[in-house]
Design an enzyme around this catalytic site. Sequence first.
Site, mmCIF file in Angstrom:
data_model
loop_
_atom_site.group_PDB
_atom_site.id
_atom_site.type_symbol
_atom_site.label_atom_id
_atom_site.label_comp_id
_atom_site.label_asym_id
_atom_site.label_seq_id
_atom_site.Cartn_x
_atom_site.Cartn_y
_atom_site.Cartn_z
ATOM 1 C CG ASP A 1 -2.128 -0.831 1.066
ATOM 2 O OD1 ASP A 1 -2.195 -1.570 0.074
ATOM 3 O OD2 ASP A 1 -3.014 -0.782 1.941
ATOM 4 C CG HIS B 1 2.321 -0.057 4.421
ATOM 5 N ND1 HIS B 1 2.007 -0.993 5.400
ATOM 6 C CD2 HIS B 1 1.203 0.698 4.245
ATOM 7 C CE1 HIS B 1 0.758 -0.802 5.805
ATOM 8 N NE2 HIS B 1 0.244 0.215 5.115
#
Length: 691
Positions: free
Chosen positions: A74, A227
């Site tokens: 993400d 991430h």
Amino acid sequence: MPLSLLACLLALLVLRGLATNEVFHDTRIATSVDKTTVPDDLLKGGPIIDARGAKNANPVSYRIPDRTVVLSFDDGPSPEWTPKILAVLAAHHIKADFFVTGSMTTRNPELIRQIVAGGNEIGVHTFTHPDLVYQSHARIAWELAQTQVALAGVAGVHSALFRPPYSSDASALDDWTYPVIKYVGAHGYLTAFIDADTDDWKRPGVDAIVKAAMPPTPGAGRLILLHDAGGDRAQTVTALEQIIDKLQGEGYHFATISEALGAPSAMVPVHGYQLWAGKAFIWATQAAVFSLPVLVGLLAVVGFLNFGRFALMLVLAPIHARRSKRRDAWGPPITAPVTVLVPAYNELECIANTLNSLAASDYPIEVIVIDDGSTDGTSEIVEAMNLPFVRLIRQVNGGKPVALNTGIAAASYDIIVMMDGDTVFEPSTVRELVQPFGDPAIGAVAGNAKVGNRDSLIGAWQHIEYVLGHNLDRRMYDMLNIIVTIPGAVGAFRREALEQVGGMSDDTLAEDTDITMAVLCEGWRIVYAERARAWTEAPASLPQLWSQRYRWSYGSMQAMWKHRRAVTASGPAGRFGRLGLPFVVLFGVVAPLLAPLVDLFFLYGVLFTNAPVTLASWGGFIVLQGVLAWYAFHLDGEKPWHLITLPIQQLVYRQLMYIVLLQSSITALTGGRLRWQKLRRTGEVSVPVEA
């Protein structure tokens, strides 16, 4: 054109703000736990929710198949960490899902292309990363659509995969987030939650990240959240290697979400208008990002020039004020008669007031009225007044410089005072104006022009401008010996100085600036006589104000260009060219031309970023302006109550002057020409009783 330019600059700032996630940035995160509207099969189902299809259809969820792992990342792409993660994936021949934000996509287009080229799948993670619970449907639609535009521009694709910011596993769905999922699904998106949140953004340690990624039940499918942006991701990169090694060792297969579901790729190519609209958006956004340092640099120049000007004023103006109080500052008093020239063209409303004010003068004068082809009976009024000290000269209309040269040739005395036909003098004006000629080095004197019709809002704004922007400037320029404009309303010249420069010139529309620069270049000193007050009628409407300032600005630029060779000259001309001319260019052209950047950043700050801080900064600037204006009014002996309009002046009048200067600059650069435009006068100005 000036307005279009300013609008384009504001658009660039907004685009840059979007790309850097400054615009529309919302850090609120929802905390609701009510789940009364969420179906149980979704709460207990898999991480993939399909709410597409009919409006009232029940969403369904899908699990990742056994022995299958989907790695998802993400908040990227990040120029520092995404390439390292891509390298790890490529080394293990693994494909993953990258849920990217539109803002990061516009800043790092090449990384998006690398992600796609590596066979990875891209999903939409909104444009500015807000919690969509707090956003309207219009804002949600914009967040998704704008990210799709960015993806089209950098990679030529759209994606049907979506992951909400701040999301977790499907069991975390609640009454606030569920409507968002249904709305997004109704627009064709497949929503991907997670099975395992590694919390790598908290940097808990590599072992903790790896442990969180491992399936609780051997062989269970897993959609893992990591991430690739948002901070230091060194632990993520290291943990990724270990996660892959462990899961491969346990016989897991790695796939993208679409592959895990046995579905076609969520990414589809785009063509035609969508593709070129995306490319245009990316080009414009990148231009905005790269141009910001330039704009900030120019803003710094504006700040340096403005604050430098303020500092010079505050240092030099008091010195000038103290010198002006000395009656013997210029040597023996001047008592010899002088000639006052009044060029007049259609001054029916004003000429009587002008001559009556001269009749009250406490200094010996002769007055020459040069009627420059008036058609309204100006000459008849002058004749009817039958004042013994007034001579009338009629001539065919040739313009103000020609009229003044006619008057100079007819003048009887060596000191020549010039005034406009719409201006009135106080009884002491001529006497105060000529006293500096006691110093033989002085070739010209600038008087103190005051706005007489200051009771209207436009008049009050011009009154502030005259006191602060003109007269305080002249004090500073006087001390530096570089006064560049003797106002046409009130000024005086030594005949010898006028003859040396060939008299008044019609080469420019600012003959007063032109003649002043010429006199300086001949080595004469020019000073400012603050007590030589003249009351003039300022434009009473915005169109007339525009017309006057447009001519002033353009004429001043013509005068600067005309005297440009003074920069390389020797002697007095060289001093003016290397000191005075740069001052005029910097403070009179560059600073005002760049000053709209202050307002653009102000609008940007109020509308899109931190409004309280921006408003506080603007308020501080207004306070500083107010203090300086109050000091200028104090030096000029003016009552400061007109300063209550200063904040409005900064919001309206100042912007109007910017646009006038921009238009004048464009006219000058494109080779356009202006004609002299006569302003409509009312004749309402007279010498105040308490002058």
